[in-house]
Design a protein around this motif. Structure first.
Motif: not given
Length: 134
Positions: A70-74, A79-81, A88-90
């Motif tokens: 799961i990509e989380l930051i780019m 990537l809140e969506k 997944l909680p931020p």
């Protein structure tokens, strides 16, 4: 990753991930070393634990179900969506970054791997120059 080299070669993270998937690598944390070849293809050396394994070997060491990465930051953007879709909680990401004294803006790329671990690539990764300087 050498972000400046990606820009020079007009490559995005999505393109790099696609190239890795074409090498049957769906989780960037499996990569020990990658090289962009002159012909535009990518060559990859996998970490030892991911090299030349058979299905039988994988079943011996597999614990539980594996999940798609799961990509989380780019490029420094959360990537809140992706967080929401995967429940997944931020705070999970923020806590992991806090443990490393980092902020979202410090991260070039972050992905939750197939093993549930967070893989991070920072902008300032202390790589001075590529190995094959000509």
């Amino acid at each position: 990753m050498l972000e400046e080299n990606l820009k020079k070669n007009k490559l995005t993270l999505d393109t790099v991930n696609q190239m890795l998937r074409q090498k049957d690598i769906f989780d960037i944390s499996e990569v020990e070393y990658g090289v962009l070849e002159i012909n535009g293809m990518i060559s990859v050396m996998k970490k030892k634990e991911y090299q030349n394994v058979t299905l039988k070997d994988m079943k011996k060491g597999m614990k539980g179900n594996q999940q798609f990465p799961i990509e989380l930051i780019m490029d420094g953007q959360l990537l809140e969506k992706n967080l929401k879709v995967n429940d997944l909680p931020p705070d999970w990401v923020y806590d992991k970054l806090k443990d490393r004294n980092k902020n979202i803006e410090d991260v070039f790329y972050a992905v939750k791997g197939t093993d549930g671990q967070l893989y991070l690539d920072f902008y300032k990764d202390k790589i001075q120059h590529p190995i094959d300087v000509e």
